[in-house]
Every structure is written in structure tokens, then in C-alpha cells.
Design a protein around this motif. Structure first.
Motif, PDB file in Angstrom:
ATOM      1  N   ILE A   1       0.884  -1.164   0.000  1.00 22.40           N
ATOM      2  CA  ILE A   1       0.000   0.000   0.000  1.00 22.40           C
ATOM      3  C   ILE A   1       0.925   1.217   0.000  1.00 22.40           C
ATOM      4  O   ILE A   1       1.552   1.536   1.015  1.00 22.40           O
ATOM      5  CB  ILE A   1      -0.925  -0.008   1.240  1.00 22.40           C
ATOM      6  N   MET A   2       1.027   1.846  -1.156  1.00 22.33           N
ATOM      7  CA  MET A   2       2.007   2.916  -1.341  1.00 22.33           C
ATOM      8  C   MET A   2       1.392   4.218  -0.836  1.00 22.33           C
ATOM      9  O   MET A   2       0.678   4.899  -1.559  1.00 22.33           O
ATOM     10  CB  MET A   2       2.342   3.040  -2.828  1.00 22.33           C
ATOM     11  N   ASP A   3       1.669   4.556   0.409  1.00 27.66           N
ATOM     12  CA  ASP A   3       1.004   5.716   1.011  1.00 27.66           C
ATOM     13  C   ASP A   3       2.031   6.747   1.481  1.00 27.66           C
ATOM     14  O   ASP A   3       3.149   6.389   1.859  1.00 27.66           O
ATOM     15  CB  ASP A   3       0.134   5.233   2.195  1.00 27.66           C
TER      16      ASP A   3
ATOM     17  N   PHE B   1      -0.556  -1.066  -4.742  1.00 32.41           N
ATOM     18  CA  PHE B   1      -1.845  -0.365  -4.676  1.00 32.41           C
ATOM     19  C   PHE B   1      -1.614   1.068  -5.154  1.00 32.41           C
ATOM     20  O   PHE B   1      -0.979   1.871  -4.468  1.00 32.41           O
ATOM     21  CB  PHE B   1      -2.346  -0.373  -3.224  1.00 32.41           C
ATOM     22  N   ALA B   2      -2.117   1.369  -6.334  1.00 32.03           N
ATOM     23  CA  ALA B   2      -1.824   2.653  -6.969  1.00 32.03           C
ATOM     24  C   ALA B   2      -2.978   3.646  -6.863  1.00 32.03           C
ATOM     25  O   ALA B   2      -2.762   4.856  -6.815  1.00 32.03           O
ATOM     26  CB  ALA B   2      -1.477   2.432  -8.435  1.00 32.03           C
ATOM     27  N   PHE B   3      -4.216   3.133  -6.867  1.00 29.45           N
ATOM     28  CA  PHE B   3      -5.377   4.034  -6.829  1.00 29.45           C
ATOM     29  C   PHE B   3      -6.561   3.222  -6.328  1.00 29.45           C
ATOM     30  O   PHE B   3      -6.888   2.183  -6.898  1.00 29.45           O
ATOM     31  CB  PHE B   3      -5.645   4.576  -8.247  1.00 29.45           C
ATOM     32  N   SER B   4      -7.191   3.712  -5.266  1.00 28.96           N
ATOM     33  CA  SER B   4      -8.292   2.937  -4.690  1.00 28.96           C
ATOM     34  C   SER B   4      -9.627   3.406  -5.265  1.00 28.96           C
ATOM     35  O   SER B   4      -9.736   4.524  -5.802  1.00 28.96           O
ATOM     36  CB  SER B   4      -8.308   3.081  -3.168  1.00 28.96           C
TER      37      SER B   4
ATOM     38  N   ASN C   1     -10.392   6.674  -3.988  1.00 36.59           N
ATOM     39  CA  ASN C   1      -9.559   7.834  -4.326  1.00 36.59           C
ATOM     40  C   ASN C   1     -10.226   8.782  -5.331  1.00 36.59           C
ATOM     41  O   ASN C   1      -9.782   9.921  -5.506  1.00 36.59           O
ATOM     42  CB  ASN C   1      -8.176   7.399  -4.851  1.00 36.59           C
TER      43      ASN C   1
ATOM     44  N   ARG D   1     -11.082  12.368  -4.216  1.00 35.73           N
ATOM     45  CA  ARG D   1     -10.101  13.455  -4.098  1.00 35.73           C
ATOM     46  C   ARG D   1     -10.434  14.585  -5.077  1.00 35.73           C
ATOM     47  O   ARG D   1     -11.175  14.371  -6.030  1.00 35.73           O
ATOM     48  CB  ARG D   1      -8.699  12.890  -4.369  1.00 35.73           C
TER      49      ARG D   1
ATOM     50  N   ARG E   1       2.553  -1.515   4.400  1.00 36.52           N
ATOM     51  CA  ARG E   1       1.986  -0.184   4.202  1.00 36.52           C
ATOM     52  C   ARG E   1       2.994   0.853   4.663  1.00 36.52           C
ATOM     53  O   ARG E   1       3.504   0.767   5.786  1.00 36.52           O
ATOM     54  CB  ARG E   1       0.672   0.010   4.956  1.00 36.52           C
TER      55      ARG E   1
ATOM     56  N   ARG F   1      -3.738   0.678   8.648  1.00 33.67           N
ATOM     57  CA  ARG F   1      -5.021   0.162   8.146  1.00 33.67           C
ATOM     58  C   ARG F   1      -4.827  -0.378   6.736  1.00 33.67           C
ATOM     59  O   ARG F   1      -3.822  -0.090   6.079  1.00 33.67           O
ATOM     60  CB  ARG F   1      -6.105   1.246   8.170  1.00 33.67           C
TER      61      ARG F   1
ATOM     62  N   SER G   1      -7.267   0.014   4.263  1.00 35.84           N
ATOM     63  CA  SER G   1      -7.940   0.885   3.281  1.00 35.84           C
ATOM     64  C   SER G   1      -8.506   0.097   2.092  1.00 35.84           C
ATOM     65  O   SER G   1      -8.326   0.501   0.936  1.00 35.84           O
ATOM     66  CB  SER G   1      -6.989   1.991   2.806  1.00 35.84           C
TER      67      SER G   1
HETATM   68  C1  IPE Z   1      -4.715   3.865   0.176  1.00 37.13           C
HETATM   69  O1  IPE Z   1      -4.228   5.104   0.577  1.00 37.13           O
HETATM   70  C2  IPE Z   1      -4.798   3.810  -1.313  1.00 37.13           C
HETATM   71  C3  IPE Z   1      -3.533   3.752  -2.023  1.00 37.13           C
HETATM   72  C4  IPE Z   1      -2.356   3.676  -1.487  1.00 37.13           C
HETATM   73  C5  IPE Z   1      -3.622   3.750  -3.447  1.00 37.13           C
HETATM   74  P1  IPE Z   1      -5.177   6.295   1.020  1.00 37.13           P
HETATM   75  O2  IPE Z   1      -4.290   7.430   1.385  1.00 37.13           O
HETATM   76  O3  IPE Z   1      -6.193   6.555  -0.046  1.00 37.13           O
HETATM   77  O4  IPE Z   1      -5.920   5.683   2.279  1.00 37.13           O
HETATM   78  P2  IPE Z   1      -6.651   6.394   3.505  1.00 37.13           P
HETATM   79  O5  IPE Z   1      -7.643   7.348   2.934  1.00 37.13           O
HETATM   80  O6  IPE Z   1      -5.599   7.097   4.289  1.00 37.13           O
HETATM   81  O7  IPE Z   1      -7.253   5.267   4.281  1.00 37.13           O
END
Ligand code: IPE
Ligand code: IPE
Ligand code: MG
Length: 243
Positions: A15-17, A59-62, A65, A68, A185, A191, A193
Motif C-alpha cells: 500500500i504505497m502511502d 496499490f496505486a489508486f483505490s 480515491n 479526491r 503499508r 489500516r 484501506s
Molecule cells: C490507500 O491510501 C490507497 C492507495 C495507497 C492507493 P489512502 O491514502 O487513499 O488511504 P486512507 O484514505 O488514508 O485510508
């Protein structure tokens, strides 16, 4: 050169955050963080290939997302175009097989076409499976699989008693992949997500504080070393406890 990890997971999912926070720290717009994040994708993919990892899912785009601001979503879509154009040749050369999991129907036509092209261009490749979760949501995926099975049952093509976890998993986008054994993550959030909810049932979870643009070869290596030190039980007891 760093030493080869001893115990490689079969499937690492990330999960690339933290792109936005990376940019904020530098007084840059969020888009600059996403651009830097693309560099981290490149480095991580190269490192994973060099290590001999079999499956990497990013995970590039949920599916959430889309909430946004329009300008940010637009910038992310523009970056996917750039990535597909600039990195496909290298991925083909590295014998990577590309897959994209997610909704597909909601993205722009040209991106949809790029997805199809990248998958067909690499379909015969036998190296690492590189999967991008793009417009992906785990709950949506589970509901879609359920709907498909329910339809088959309603039409008399499926006996509900024959539904097993294995059969269900075959209806998921990830049907060609083993379950992830390590889910990482970045950015310090604890989490999932909505990422790979079904598939992560027994995954080892690793939360690191590194913001995604700062992730790369060394961070991946460290994550894999931490995985190698974990004891996995799958609900059973370990062999020493039995002896
Ligand atoms: C999760 O990250 C989705 C990706 C990494 C693509 P988000 O930044 O969207 O997740 P939340 O909103 O903090 O849970
Ligand atoms: C992850 O970084 C990229 C995507 C979700 C597309 P974020 O954009 O979520 O960065 P933060 O969480 O705001 O720092
Ligand atoms: Mg985030």
C-alpha cells in the motif's frame, strides 16, 4: 550490493502511502509527491526483479480515491499515462508480466487501452508478476464475485453447496496469483484501506513509517528480512510446541 535475502515471500503487496505528506514536508504541491512516488515504484520494481521475487502487487489508486479533488485525480491519471509510456519497454525487457486489477470501466478510454496493451504485450513473459491495483476496492471485488456466483446459482448452473473458499477465490481479480504473504503499508498508517481484504487473511502485515517516495531497494530488503524472522502458524501450533 546488498546480500540476497534468505527467505523470500512468494507475494509482496504494498500500500504505497504518504506521497502527499512527503510533498507537504517540502512545501511542494501533492502532485510533486505523486511524481516522486513514481520514482519509488521504479526502484522497488527493479529491486524486486533483481531479488527474484515472483509476485509484486502495488496499490496505486483505490476505488475511494475518486473522492479526491479533480485536479489531484487528473494529475494521478496523467502520471499513469507517463508510467505506461516510459516504463513498459524496460518491464518487457525484464521479462515482467503485467496485470491490472480493479474496476476498469471507470477510467478514461486511453488508459483502459494502455492497460489492455500492457497486459497483452507481457502475457507471454515468465518473470515477475507485477500487478497494479488501480481503481481497486476489496469490498467491490468481493461483491462482484458474490454477484457472479449468485447469478450462476439462480440460473441453475451452480449448486450453492459446492461454493468453497477456493471456488470463491477463482472469481476474484487475483485468481492467477498466490495470496500475498507480506503486505506492507508505508507512511505510518495502520489500516488496509480496502486492499486485498480476502487475499490477506493470513498475510504478515508490516507497517513502516517511511513515506512512499522514500521507499526503495533498501526498504524492500529490510521488509523482507523482517518477514523472514516472523513465525507463521495459520491457526495451528508450531512444531516445537507439538514436540
Ligand atoms: C490507500 O491510501 C490507497 C492507495 C495507497 C492507493 P489512502 O491514502 O487513499 O488511504 P486512507 O484514505 O488514508 O485510508
Ligand atoms: C498515496 O499517497 C498515493 C495514493 C493514494 C494515490 P497519498 O496521496 O495518500 O499521500 P498522503 O497519505 O496524503 O500523505
Ligand atoms: Mg494517503
Amino acid at each position: 550490493m546488498s546480500k540476497a535475502p534468505t527467505h523470500l515471500p512468494k507475494h509482496v503487496a504494498i500500500i504505497m502511502d504518504g506521497n502527499g505528506r512527503w510533498a507537504k514536508k517540502r512545501h511542494l504541491p501533492r502532485e510533486a509527491g505523486h511524481y516522486a512516488g513514481m520514482g519509488a515504484v521504479r526502484e522497488t520494481v527493479r529491486a524486486a526483479c533483481d531479488m527474484g521475487l515472483e509476485n509484486l502487487t502495488l496499490f496505486a489508486f483505490s476505488s475511494e480515491n475518486w473522492k479526491r479533488p479533480k485536479t489531484e485525480v487528473g494529475a494521478l491519471m496523467a502520471l499513469f499515462r507517463v508510467y505506461f509510456r516510459s516504463d513498459m519497454d524496460e518491464l518487457v525487457e525484464r521479462n515482467v508480466r503485467m496485470r491490472i486489477i480493479g474496476h476498469r470501466g471507470r477510467v478514461a478510454g486511453d488508459i483502459h487501452q494502455m492497460i489492455l496493451d500492457s497486459e497483452s504485450r507481457t502475457a507471454q513473459n515468465t518473470g515477475m508478476n507485477l500487478t497494479f491495483a488501480f481503481d481497486y476496492g476489496g469490498q467491490e471485488e468481493i461483491v462482484a464475485a458474490t454477484r457472479e456466483l449468485a447469478r450462476a446459482a439462480a440460473e441453475g448452473r451452480l449448486d450453492p453447496e459446492t461454493i468453497t473458499p477456493e471456488l470463491f477465490a477463482q472469481r476474484l481479480f487475483t485468481n492467477a496469483l498466490p495470496e500475498p504473504d507480506l503486505v506492507i503499508r508505508t507512511s505510518g498508517e495502520h489500516r488496509l484501506s480496502n486492499f486485498l481484504l480476502w487475499q490477506s487473511a493470513y498475510a504478515e502485515l508490516l507497517f513502516v513509517d517511511t513515506l512512499w517516495p522514500d521507499f526503495g531497494r533498501d526498504a524492500l530488503q529490510k521488509a523482507i528480512e523482517s518477514f523472514a524472522a516472523r513465525e507463521r502458524r495459520f491457526g495451528a501450533v508450531n512444531s516445537e510446541a507439538v514436540a
